[in-house]
Scaffold this motif. Structure first.
Motif, PDB file in Angstrom:
ATOM      1  N   LYS A 196     174.120   9.089 118.953  1.00  0.00           N
ATOM      2  CA  LYS A 196     174.183   9.851 118.589  1.00  0.00           C
ATOM      3  C   LYS A 196     175.437  10.667 117.402  1.00  0.00           C
ATOM      4  O   LYS A 196     175.998   9.694 117.111  1.00  0.00           O
ATOM      5  CB  LYS A 196     175.152  11.092 119.921  1.00  0.00           C
ATOM      6  N   LEU A 197     175.046  11.127 116.828  1.00  0.00           N
ATOM      7  CA  LEU A 197     175.058  10.958 115.752  1.00  0.00           C
ATOM      8  C   LEU A 197     176.342  12.770 116.256  1.00  0.00           C
ATOM      9  O   LEU A 197     175.713  13.707 115.644  1.00  0.00           O
ATOM     10  CB  LEU A 197     174.535  11.780 114.401  1.00  0.00           C
ATOM     11  N   SER A 198     177.485  12.696 116.790  1.00  0.00           N
ATOM     12  CA  SER A 198     178.435  12.771 117.599  1.00  0.00           C
ATOM     13  C   SER A 198     179.953  13.462 117.354  1.00  0.00           C
ATOM     14  O   SER A 198     179.555  11.674 117.138  1.00  0.00           O
ATOM     15  CB  SER A 198     177.559  14.192 118.791  1.00  0.00           C
ATOM     16  N   GLY A 199     180.336  13.622 117.622  1.00  0.00           N
ATOM     17  CA  GLY A 199     181.485  13.556 118.470  1.00  0.00           C
ATOM     18  C   GLY A 199     182.763  13.501 116.997  1.00  0.00           C
ATOM     19  O   GLY A 199     184.253  12.659 117.860  1.00  0.00           O
ATOM     20  N   LEU A 200     182.860  13.039 115.524  1.00  0.00           N
ATOM     21  CA  LEU A 200     183.181  12.620 114.943  1.00  0.00           C
ATOM     22  C   LEU A 200     184.046  13.553 114.063  1.00  0.00           C
ATOM     23  O   LEU A 200     184.904  12.906 114.094  1.00  0.00           O
ATOM     24  CB  LEU A 200     182.187  11.578 113.535  1.00  0.00           C
ATOM     25  N   LEU A 201     183.664  14.892 114.033  1.00  0.00           N
ATOM     26  CA  LEU A 201     184.909  15.274 113.558  1.00  0.00           C
ATOM     27  C   LEU A 201     186.331  15.123 114.667  1.00  0.00           C
ATOM     28  O   LEU A 201     187.087  15.645 114.382  1.00  0.00           O
ATOM     29  CB  LEU A 201     184.403  17.271 113.097  1.00  0.00           C
ATOM     30  N   THR A 202     186.288  15.685 115.618  1.00  0.00           N
ATOM     31  CA  THR A 202     187.344  15.804 116.475  1.00  0.00           C
ATOM     32  C   THR A 202     188.085  14.506 117.327  1.00  0.00           C
ATOM     33  O   THR A 202     188.733  14.275 117.355  1.00  0.00           O
ATOM     34  CB  THR A 202     186.430  15.849 118.420  1.00  0.00           C
ATOM     35  N   LEU A 203     187.746  13.016 115.983  1.00  0.00           N
ATOM     36  CA  LEU A 203     188.351  11.450 116.348  1.00  0.00           C
ATOM     37  C   LEU A 203     188.876  11.995 114.741  1.00  0.00           C
ATOM     38  O   LEU A 203     190.570  11.266 114.692  1.00  0.00           O
ATOM     39  CB  LEU A 203     187.509  11.003 115.798  1.00  0.00           C
ATOM     40  N   LEU A 204     189.793  12.509 114.165  1.00  0.00           N
ATOM     41  CA  LEU A 204     190.114  13.150 112.597  1.00  0.00           C
ATOM     42  C   LEU A 204     191.691  13.999 113.536  1.00  0.00           C
ATOM     43  O   LEU A 204     191.860  14.700 114.721  1.00  0.00           O
ATOM     44  CB  LEU A 204     189.157  14.329 112.189  1.00  0.00           C
ATOM     45  N   ASP A 205     192.655  13.596 112.693  1.00  0.00           N
ATOM     46  CA  ASP A 205     193.617  14.525 113.495  1.00  0.00           C
ATOM     47  C   ASP A 205     194.462  14.633 112.096  1.00  0.00           C
ATOM     48  O   ASP A 205     193.822  14.333 110.363  1.00  0.00           O
ATOM     49  CB  ASP A 205     194.860  13.394 113.541  1.00  0.00           C
ATOM     50  N   GLU A 206     195.323  16.071 111.440  1.00  0.00           N
ATOM     51  CA  GLU A 206     195.444  16.186 110.510  1.00  0.00           C
ATOM     52  C   GLU A 206     196.539  15.292 109.713  1.00  0.00           C
ATOM     53  O   GLU A 206     197.224  14.450 110.411  1.00  0.00           O
ATOM     54  CB  GLU A 206     196.761  18.042 110.613  1.00  0.00           C
ATOM     55  N   PRO A 207     196.892  14.884 108.035  1.00  0.00           N
ATOM     56  CA  PRO A 207     195.709  15.742 107.547  1.00  0.00           C
ATOM     57  C   PRO A 207     194.796  15.252 107.394  1.00  0.00           C
ATOM     58  O   PRO A 207     194.295  15.632 105.936  1.00  0.00           O
ATOM     59  CB  PRO A 207     197.145  15.963 106.454  1.00  0.00           C
ATOM     60  N   VAL A 208     194.285  14.117 107.984  1.00  0.00           N
ATOM     61  CA  VAL A 208     193.137  13.916 107.524  1.00  0.00           C
ATOM     62  C   VAL A 208     192.233  14.600 107.506  1.00  0.00           C
ATOM     63  O   VAL A 208     191.490  15.398 107.936  1.00  0.00           O
ATOM     64  CB  VAL A 208     192.610  12.742 109.008  1.00  0.00           C
ATOM     65  N   HIS A 209     191.211  14.543 106.185  1.00  0.00           N
ATOM     66  CA  HIS A 209     189.803  15.678 105.693  1.00  0.00           C
ATOM     67  C   HIS A 209     189.460  14.569 106.568  1.00  0.00           C
ATOM     68  O   HIS A 209     188.741  13.612 106.592  1.00  0.00           O
ATOM     69  CB  HIS A 209     189.752  15.770 104.026  1.00  0.00           C
ATOM     70  N   GLU A 210     187.712  15.821 106.748  1.00  0.00           N
ATOM     71  CA  GLU A 210     186.983  15.835 106.830  1.00  0.00           C
ATOM     72  C   GLU A 210     185.604  14.641 106.527  1.00  0.00           C
ATOM     73  O   GLU A 210     184.896  14.036 107.279  1.00  0.00           O
ATOM     74  CB  GLU A 210     186.067  17.003 107.045  1.00  0.00           C
ATOM     75  N   ALA A 212     186.841  12.014 105.361  1.00  0.00           N
ATOM     76  CA  ALA A 212     186.265  10.490 106.070  1.00  0.00           C
ATOM     77  C   ALA A 212     185.205   9.701 107.028  1.00  0.00           C
ATOM     78  O   ALA A 212     185.722   8.695 107.799  1.00  0.00           O
ATOM     79  CB  ALA A 212     188.600  10.247 106.822  1.00  0.00           C
ATOM     80  N   ILE A 213     184.774  10.831 107.668  1.00  0.00           N
ATOM     81  CA  ILE A 213     183.930  10.111 108.418  1.00  0.00           C
ATOM     82  C   ILE A 213     182.606   9.846 107.711  1.00  0.00           C
ATOM     83  O   ILE A 213     181.711   8.874 108.416  1.00  0.00           O
ATOM     84  CB  ILE A 213     183.311  11.168 109.471  1.00  0.00           C
ATOM     85  N   GLU A 214     182.647   9.894 106.504  1.00  0.00           N
ATOM     86  CA  GLU A 214     180.974   9.733 105.292  1.00  0.00           C
ATOM     87  C   GLU A 214     180.946   8.724 105.571  1.00  0.00           C
ATOM     88  O   GLU A 214     180.097   7.968 105.717  1.00  0.00           O
ATOM     89  CB  GLU A 214     181.375  10.311 104.084  1.00  0.00           C
ATOM     90  N   PRO A 215     182.286   7.482 105.789  1.00  0.00           N
ATOM     91  CA  PRO A 215     181.555   6.008 105.512  1.00  0.00           C
ATOM     92  C   PRO A 215     181.059   5.341 106.849  1.00  0.00           C
ATOM     93  O   PRO A 215     179.942   4.208 107.018  1.00  0.00           O
ATOM     94  CB  PRO A 215     182.740   4.688 104.995  1.00  0.00           C
ATOM     95  N   TYR A 216     181.206   6.214 107.998  1.00  0.00           N
ATOM     96  CA  TYR A 216     181.144   5.850 109.302  1.00  0.00           C
ATOM     97  C   TYR A 216     179.861   6.026 109.568  1.00  0.00           C
ATOM     98  O   TYR A 216     178.728   5.700 110.024  1.00  0.00           O
ATOM     99  CB  TYR A 216     182.079   6.202 110.473  1.00  0.00           C
ATOM    100  N   VAL A 217     179.315   7.297 109.096  1.00  0.00           N
ATOM    101  CA  VAL A 217     177.906   7.851 108.807  1.00  0.00           C
ATOM    102  C   VAL A 217     176.866   7.324 108.377  1.00  0.00           C
ATOM    103  O   VAL A 217     176.351   6.632 108.803  1.00  0.00           O
ATOM    104  CB  VAL A 217     178.260   9.086 108.616  1.00  0.00           C
ATOM    105  N   ALA A 218     177.508   6.773 106.949  1.00  0.00           N
ATOM    106  CA  ALA A 218     176.450   6.033 106.225  1.00  0.00           C
ATOM    107  C   ALA A 218     176.044   4.686 106.864  1.00  0.00           C
ATOM    108  O   ALA A 218     174.748   4.668 106.749  1.00  0.00           O
ATOM    109  CB  ALA A 218     177.227   5.749 104.649  1.00  0.00           C
TER     110      ALA A 218
END
Length: 287
Positions: A196-210, A212-218
């Motif tokens: 599932k391509l889901s739940g990735l943004l909620t794994l981020l903490d401040e101040p990490v920008h969204e 940061a999920i791109e290499p994982y999605v790739a």
């Protein structure tokens, strides 16, 4: 284009079986029901959804059946059953009967179980046999500590239809990639495993920008291809980091970047096929 949300929740804390909410952000410790989502979902252009359990009880699964009848967009339910019960087969049969065609899969909350090897216990073999024999799917709610056990379960049940929730919850906030991608590489060798391509943004903490999920999605597209990825909102958990429409836009942008022309698969067809959803494409009025 038809869009199916392959992973969303409803919950009512006053029911009393959502133990994990006590440690959840305060914003999530309230009721989230169809009236809270329907307008957002419609505005985003999402047509259907799969409702996923959020409490380790069969009573909550039956509650989700009730909510599904109140929300016409819900076309399937992923429920919970006691996989360690001696009568697990009868329990699954009862849920199938009570769901009236809504039950599409089962999900133990493995990430919350103290033993990271729980999924691989031989004592669960009979339960997984029943899931498979009943034509149900298995949602793997795991983090990196449970990924080795999931790999062993897949070797024990090579024909089981499994989907990895939230990409196995990589440690994106910590920037750790190698350990996660090595496990994804092994999991992807099992052709029946989806992700599932889901739940990735909620794994981020401040101040990490969204971003940061791109290499994982790739990496997910590299390992699973567009034909084994299912988009899910993970609403309302999503609300701690983004709104419904924003995450959909981010996911669509990344999908077009790494798998051009595959939007119909990732955002609808894969979920319909994996969960065997009985839906037809909605009719749209000509402009």
């Amino acid at each position: 284009m038809m869009i199916v949300d392959a992973h969303q929740h409803y919950w009512l804390p006053s029911r009393g079986d959502y133990g994990w909410l006590a440690q959840a952000p305060m914003a999530l410790r309230r009721a989230f029901l169809p009236a809270d989502l329907c307008a957002q979902r419609e505005a985003a252009g999402v047509n259907f959804s799969v409702l996923v359990q959020a409490a380790p009880s069969e009573e909550e699964t039956r509650y989700l059946f009730e909510l599904a009848h109140l929300d016409p967009a819900v076309v399937g339910v992923v429920g919970w059953v006691d996989l360690e019960a001696d009568d697990v087969g009868a329990r699954i049969d009862a849920l199938i009967r009570d769901g009236g065609g809504l039950l599409r899969g089962l999900r133990p909350m493995a990430q919350d179980i103290a033993d990271p090897d729980w999924l691989a216990r031989p004592s669960l073999d009979r339960a997984f046999d029943c899931i498979q024999d009943c034509g149900l799917t298995f949602d793997a709610l795991v983090g990196m500590p449970q990924l080795p056990a999931l790999c062993r379960r897949l070797r024990r049940h090579p024909q089981l239809s499994v989907v990895l929730d939230h990409a196995g919850k990589p440690a994106i906030a910590d920037g750790r990639f190698d350990q996660w991608t090595s496990w994804i590489d092994e999991l992807a060798q099992h052709p029946q495993l989806h992700c599932k391509l889901s739940g990735l943004l909620t794994l981020l903490d401040e101040p990490v920008h969204e971003d940061a999920i791109e290499p994982y999605v790739a990496d997910l597209f590299t390992h699973f291809g567009a034909e084994r990825l299912l988009w899910g909102s993970d609403w309302p958990v999503l609300t701690t980091h983004a709104d419904f429409g924003h995450w959909l836009h981010v996911a669509q942008t990344l999908t077009e970047r790494y798998a051009p022309g595959s939007q119909a698969d990732v955002f609808a067809a894969n979920a319909v096929r994996f969960y065997a959803l009985d839906i037809e494409s909605p009719v749209t009025n000509p402009v």
